[in-house]
Motif scaffolding. Structure first.
Motif, PDB file in Angstrom:
ATOM      1  N   SER A  50     -66.859 -62.732  25.783  1.00  0.00           N
ATOM      2  CA  SER A  50     -67.191 -63.854  24.898  1.00  0.00           C
ATOM      3  C   SER A  50     -68.674 -64.172  25.086  1.00  0.00           C
ATOM      4  O   SER A  50     -69.188 -64.090  26.197  1.00  0.00           O
ATOM      5  N   VAL A  51     -69.340 -64.543  24.005  1.00  0.00           N
ATOM      6  CA  VAL A  51     -70.782 -64.792  24.078  1.00  0.00           C
ATOM      7  C   VAL A  51     -71.083 -66.193  23.541  1.00  0.00           C
ATOM      8  O   VAL A  51     -70.676 -66.544  22.434  1.00  0.00           O
ATOM      9  N   LEU A  52     -71.774 -66.977  24.368  1.00  0.00           N
ATOM     10  CA  LEU A  52     -72.267 -68.286  23.917  1.00  0.00           C
ATOM     11  C   LEU A  52     -73.788 -68.175  23.918  1.00  0.00           C
ATOM     12  O   LEU A  52     -74.382 -67.858  24.948  1.00  0.00           O
ATOM     13  N   PHE A  53     -74.405 -68.367  22.757  1.00  0.00           N
ATOM     14  CA  PHE A  53     -75.854 -68.170  22.728  1.00  0.00           C
ATOM     15  C   PHE A  53     -76.582 -69.339  22.074  1.00  0.00           C
ATOM     16  O   PHE A  53     -76.109 -69.943  21.122  1.00  0.00           O
ATOM     17  N   ILE A  54     -77.739 -69.647  22.656  1.00  0.00           N
ATOM     18  CA  ILE A  54     -78.609 -70.697  22.128  1.00  0.00           C
ATOM     19  C   ILE A  54     -79.668 -70.000  21.290  1.00  0.00           C
ATOM     20  O   ILE A  54     -80.287 -69.025  21.738  1.00  0.00           O
ATOM     21  N   GLU A  55     -79.882 -70.482  20.077  1.00  0.00           N
ATOM     22  CA  GLU A  55     -80.865 -69.818  19.237  1.00  0.00           C
ATOM     23  C   GLU A  55     -81.530 -70.811  18.282  1.00  0.00           C
ATOM     24  O   GLU A  55     -80.872 -71.679  17.731  1.00  0.00           O
ATOM     25  N   HIS A  56     -82.837 -70.646  18.123  1.00  0.00           N
ATOM     26  CA  HIS A  56     -83.560 -71.501  17.178  1.00  0.00           C
ATOM     27  C   HIS A  56     -83.725 -70.826  15.821  1.00  0.00           C
ATOM     28  O   HIS A  56     -83.921 -71.507  14.818  1.00  0.00           O
ATOM     29  N   ASN A  57     -83.677 -69.482  15.832  1.00  0.00           N
ATOM     30  CA  ASN A  57     -83.848 -68.768  14.565  1.00  0.00           C
ATOM     31  C   ASN A  57     -82.530 -68.845  13.780  1.00  0.00           C
ATOM     32  O   ASN A  57     -81.527 -68.240  14.137  1.00  0.00           O
ATOM     33  N   MET A  58     -82.557 -69.637  12.690  1.00  0.00           N
ATOM     34  CA  MET A  58     -81.340 -69.916  11.928  1.00  0.00           C
ATOM     35  C   MET A  58     -80.724 -68.662  11.326  1.00  0.00           C
ATOM     36  O   MET A  58     -79.510 -68.513  11.294  1.00  0.00           O
ATOM     37  N   ARG A  59     -81.581 -67.767  10.846  1.00  0.00           N
ATOM     38  CA  ARG A  59     -81.031 -66.567  10.203  1.00  0.00           C
ATOM     39  C   ARG A  59     -80.247 -65.738  11.218  1.00  0.00           C
ATOM     40  O   ARG A  59     -79.162 -65.241  10.912  1.00  0.00           O
ATOM     41  N   VAL A  60     -80.807 -65.611  12.427  1.00  0.00           N
ATOM     42  CA  VAL A  60     -80.116 -64.864  13.477  1.00  0.00           C
ATOM     43  C   VAL A  60     -78.808 -65.572  13.830  1.00  0.00           C
ATOM     44  O   VAL A  60     -77.739 -64.962  13.894  1.00  0.00           O
ATOM     45  N   ALA A  61     -78.885 -66.884  14.034  1.00  0.00           N
ATOM     46  CA  ALA A  61     -77.705 -67.645  14.462  1.00  0.00           C
ATOM     47  C   ALA A  61     -76.596 -67.558  13.416  1.00  0.00           C
ATOM     48  O   ALA A  61     -75.425 -67.351  13.745  1.00  0.00           O
ATOM     49  N   MET A  62     -76.980 -67.693  12.157  1.00  0.00           N
ATOM     50  CA  MET A  62     -75.976 -67.667  11.081  1.00  0.00           C
ATOM     51  C   MET A  62     -75.349 -66.279  10.958  1.00  0.00           C
ATOM     52  O   MET A  62     -74.164 -66.132  10.704  1.00  0.00           O
ATOM     53  N   GLY A  63     -76.163 -65.242  11.139  1.00  0.00           N
ATOM     54  CA  GLY A  63     -75.668 -63.877  10.968  1.00  0.00           C
ATOM     55  C   GLY A  63     -74.786 -63.409  12.113  1.00  0.00           C
ATOM     56  O   GLY A  63     -73.858 -62.632  11.916  1.00  0.00           O
ATOM     57  N   LEU A  64     -75.055 -63.885  13.313  1.00  0.00           N
ATOM     58  CA  LEU A  64     -74.383 -63.347  14.498  1.00  0.00           C
ATOM     59  C   LEU A  64     -73.137 -64.143  14.922  1.00  0.00           C
ATOM     60  O   LEU A  64     -72.202 -63.573  15.481  1.00  0.00           O
ATOM     61  N   SER A  65     -73.141 -65.447  14.621  1.00  0.00           N
ATOM     62  CA  SER A  65     -72.080 -66.311  15.172  1.00  0.00           C
ATOM     63  C   SER A  65     -70.776 -66.183  14.394  1.00  0.00           C
ATOM     64  O   SER A  65     -70.778 -66.126  13.168  1.00  0.00           O
ATOM     65  N   ASP A  66     -69.658 -66.201  15.135  1.00  0.00           N
ATOM     66  CA  ASP A  66     -68.351 -66.384  14.485  1.00  0.00           C
ATOM     67  C   ASP A  66     -68.208 -67.848  14.111  1.00  0.00           C
ATOM     68  O   ASP A  66     -67.727 -68.194  13.043  1.00  0.00           O
ATOM     69  N   ARG A  67     -68.610 -68.709  15.054  1.00  0.00           N
ATOM     70  CA  ARG A  67     -68.597 -70.165  14.825  1.00  0.00           C
ATOM     71  C   ARG A  67     -69.851 -70.742  15.442  1.00  0.00           C
ATOM     72  O   ARG A  67     -70.490 -70.109  16.293  1.00  0.00           O
ATOM     73  N   ILE A  68     -70.154 -71.971  15.033  1.00  0.00           N
ATOM     74  CA  ILE A  68     -71.384 -72.614  15.522  1.00  0.00           C
ATOM     75  C   ILE A  68     -71.064 -74.047  15.942  1.00  0.00           C
ATOM     76  O   ILE A  68     -70.284 -74.747  15.274  1.00  0.00           O
TER      77      ILE A  68
END
Ligand code: ATP
Length: 258
Positions: free
Chosen positions: A200-218
């Protein structure tokens, strides 16, 4: 994907009068990628610090595979399967890339850097470390001094060292920060492969495009509180999230995505 690995219930911590994290709850399932977003100072890294045992919460609960881990020290959390990378990369810069991973493997076995030298240069440790370097795409850099690596590869080395702990949950703190487009793509692919192995991966990210593309949920934090939780499409259309970001002049592309 229904087994819950981490459950955070009403998590809170105060620093003096500041409620840095205030009544935050969320959970992560096995093999899930959860993005933790929020403007600067929202409490994201503080959440990581509580989950990984650096800070003891002043309220609420952290449950790892159902076990309450509040106040467990970082080495114990690592032993229990919580791996972590840091916003600012911290390799042993005088050691080779391979030796950096060998030290991390020794940590896994002995629980301390002082004792991890025992693991050094055994055939088993070298083989295992090379396997991890292949997994993250750094095998051809194994003999280089870590200090010579550019940022993109240093971030991969951070992930390699965290993988040496055989984590069930991997916490990635801004692991895309400062990376070029191709490096971002390579890191995204690496995270997807890690997830395919059931981590399982929990990641902090400021780049919205990356966060939106990679996350199952936010999960979105703001001023220490949970502002929103949902699927990427729900988050990018959430007025409170847009306001929190635009209000700070940050990540304006949340709104662009609507
Ligand atoms: N050890 C500490 N002592 C006092 N205040 C702290 C401490 N750690 C964090 N804080 C404060 O807690 C708040 C949340 O900080 P945190 O670093 O968790 O935010 P963040 O969401 O990770 O921000 P960023 O995106 O800028 O990294 C901030 O106001 C910060 O100054």
């Amino acid at each position: 994907m229904s087994e819950v690995i981490l459950e955070v219930k009403n998590l809170s911590i105060n620093f003096g009068g500041l409620k840095a994290v205030d009544d935050v709850s969320f959970e992560i399932k096995r093999g899930e990628i959860l993005g933790l977003l929020g403007p600067n100072g929202a409490g994201k890294t503080t959440c990581f610090n509580m989950i990984s045992g650096v800070y003891k919460p002043t309220g609420g609960e952290i449950l790892l595979n159902g076990m309450r881990t509040n106040g467990f020290p970082p080495y114990k959390m690592a032993m229990l399967g919580v791996g972590r990378t840091f916003q600012v990369v911290k390799p042993f810069s005088e050691l080779s890339v391979l030796d950096n991973v060998i030290v991390a493997l020794g940590m896994m076995k002995y629980g301390s850097f002082r004792l991890s030298w025992r693991f050094w240069n055994t055939a088993e440790s070298r083989l295992r470390a090379m396997e991890i370097l292949r997994r993250v795409g750094l095998a051809d850099k194994a003999e280089l001094k870590a200090a010579l690596l550019p940022l993109g590869n240093l971030r991969k080395l951070e992930i390699a060292r965290a993988l040496a702990l055989e984590p069930k949950l991997l916490l990635l703190d801004e692991c895309f920060s400062g990376l070029r487009y191709e490096e971002i793509k390579a890191t995204e692919e690496l995270i997807m492969r890690i997830r395919e192995d059931g981590v399982s991966v929990l990641f902090i990210e400021h780049n919205m495009r990356v966060a939106m593309g990679l996350s199952d949920r936010i999960v979105v934090l703001d001023h220490g509180r949970k502002l929103a939780e949902g699927l990427p499409a729900e988050i990018s259309a959430n007025p409170a999230v847009i306001e929190a970001y635009l209000g700070k002049g940050d990540c304006a592309d949340v709104a662009e995505r609507q």
